[in-house]
Design a protein around this motif. Sequence first.
Motif, short mmCIF file in Angstrom:
data_model
loop_
_atom_site.label_atom_id
_atom_site.label_comp_id
_atom_site.label_asym_id
_atom_site.label_seq_id
_atom_site.Cartn_x
_atom_site.Cartn_y
_atom_site.Cartn_z
N THR A 142 1.32 -0.92 0.28
CA THR A 142 0.19 0.27 0.40
C THR A 142 0.83 1.29 -0.29
N MET A 143 2.44 0.73 0.00
CA MET A 143 2.97 2.12 0.66
C MET A 143 4.63 1.59 0.08
N TRP A 144 5.06 2.30 -0.53
CA TRP A 144 6.91 1.73 -1.66
C TRP A 144 7.38 3.55 -1.39
N ASN A 145 8.29 3.37 0.04
CA ASN A 145 8.78 4.60 -0.57
C ASN A 145 10.39 4.36 -1.21
N PRO A 146 10.69 5.87 -1.91
CA PRO A 146 11.98 5.97 -3.21
C PRO A 146 12.64 4.97 -2.67
N ALA A 147 13.31 4.52 -1.44
CA ALA A 147 14.74 3.70 -0.85
C ALA A 147 14.49 2.55 -1.09
N ALA A 148 12.82 1.86 -1.23
CA ALA A 148 11.71 0.77 -1.01
C ALA A 148 12.88 0.54 -2.81
N GLU A 149 12.43 1.94 -3.58
CA GLU A 149 12.71 1.82 -5.39
C GLU A 149 14.43 1.02 -5.26
N ARG A 150 14.70 1.74 -4.16
CA ARG A 150 16.26 2.01 -5.14
C ARG A 150 16.50 0.89 -4.57
N ILE A 151 16.73 0.22 -2.56
CA ILE A 151 17.31 -0.95 -2.57
C ILE A 151 16.86 -2.43 -3.17
N PHE A 152 15.29 -2.45 -3.78
CA PHE A 152 14.76 -3.60 -4.63
C PHE A 152 15.08 -3.60 -5.57
N GLY A 153 14.59 -2.12 -6.22
CA GLY A 153 14.40 -2.48 -7.98
C GLY A 153 13.23 -2.41 -8.56
N TRP A 154 12.40 -2.46 -7.15
CA TRP A 154 10.54 -2.35 -8.40
C TRP A 154 10.38 -0.61 -8.32
N SER A 155 9.86 -0.45 -9.52
CA SER A 155 9.22 0.82 -9.00
C SER A 155 8.10 1.03 -8.03
N GLU A 156 7.66 2.29 -7.42
CA GLU A 156 6.67 2.59 -7.29
C GLU A 156 4.80 1.82 -7.32
N SER A 157 5.00 2.38 -8.95
CA SER A 157 4.02 1.65 -9.92
C SER A 157 3.94 -0.06 -9.56
N GLU A 158 5.49 -0.56 -10.04
CA GLU A 158 4.80 -2.38 -9.83
C GLU A 158 4.64 -2.54 -8.62
N ALA A 159 4.90 -2.13 -7.21
CA ALA A 159 4.89 -2.91 -6.36
C ALA A 159 3.57 -2.18 -6.19
N LEU A 160 3.05 -0.96 -6.03
CA LEU A 160 1.24 -1.13 -5.21
C LEU A 160 0.86 -1.97 -5.78
N GLY A 161 -0.32 -2.31 -5.11
CA GLY A 161 -1.17 -3.33 -5.54
C GLY A 161 -0.72 -5.11 -5.45
N SER A 162 0.08 -4.98 -5.66
CA SER A 162 1.08 -6.71 -5.69
C SER A 162 1.48 -7.25 -4.32
N HIS A 163 1.64 -8.31 -4.16
CA HIS A 163 1.84 -8.88 -3.14
C HIS A 163 4.07 -8.52 -3.22
N LEU A 164 4.23 -8.50 -1.95
CA LEU A 164 5.30 -7.86 -1.69
C LEU A 164 6.44 -8.84 -2.27
N PRO A 165 7.00 -8.05 -3.62
CA PRO A 165 7.92 -8.40 -4.76
C PRO A 165 9.46 -9.00 -4.51
N PHE A 166 9.86 -9.00 -3.23
CA PHE A 166 11.02 -8.51 -2.66
C PHE A 166 11.05 -10.47 -2.00
N VAL A 167 9.63 -11.48 -1.74
CA VAL A 167 9.42 -11.82 -0.99
C VAL A 167 9.81 -13.37 -2.00
N PRO A 168 10.32 -13.81 -1.45
CA PRO A 168 11.16 -15.26 -2.99
C PRO A 168 9.87 -16.72 -2.27
N ALA A 169 10.07 -17.22 -3.10
CA ALA A 169 8.99 -17.97 -3.18
C ALA A 169 9.64 -18.85 -1.48
N ASP A 170 10.83 -19.39 -1.91
CA ASP A 170 11.39 -20.16 -0.32
C ASP A 170 10.96 -19.49 0.41
#
Length: 139
Positions: A45-73
């Motif tokens: 529901t919120m993704w700040n610029p540092a999250a974008e810089r650290i993880f590589g997903w843009s805010e628009s890619e992250a918002l509304g999706s499951h946490l993208p940085f948690v791998p399947a395992d």
Amino acid sequence: MNLERPIFSPDVEEIDRPAASRILATLIEASPLAIVTFDPEGIVTMWNPAAERIFGWSESEALGSHLPFVPADKQGEFRALRQRALHGEVFTAPELHRRRADGSPIVVSVSTSPLRRPDGTIYGIMSILTDITYVRQME
């Protein structure tokens, strides 16, 4: 802005809410730490610029999706941590292994807290994440 009166006053009636909101928004935007909020299902529901810089997903890619940085395992680990927060626990995990948008591994230290409505009910979770990959590589 009235500099004679504090923005955050002990008396709730004295809080300059618009100014307080602007300050909090500025802190989140300027933070060097990833600040992410998500709902009880793990939807961002919120993704700040540092999250974008650290993880590589843009805010628009992250918002509304499951946490993208948690791998399947690591989904089971994530669900357990999420449940702790949804039960009201505030905690800091020493380190979690996650992934960046390019697939590369990242080690983060995370501080997590439930987000509460004025009546105390929990409606989401906030996590503040620090990239400690370099520190772990140097050890």
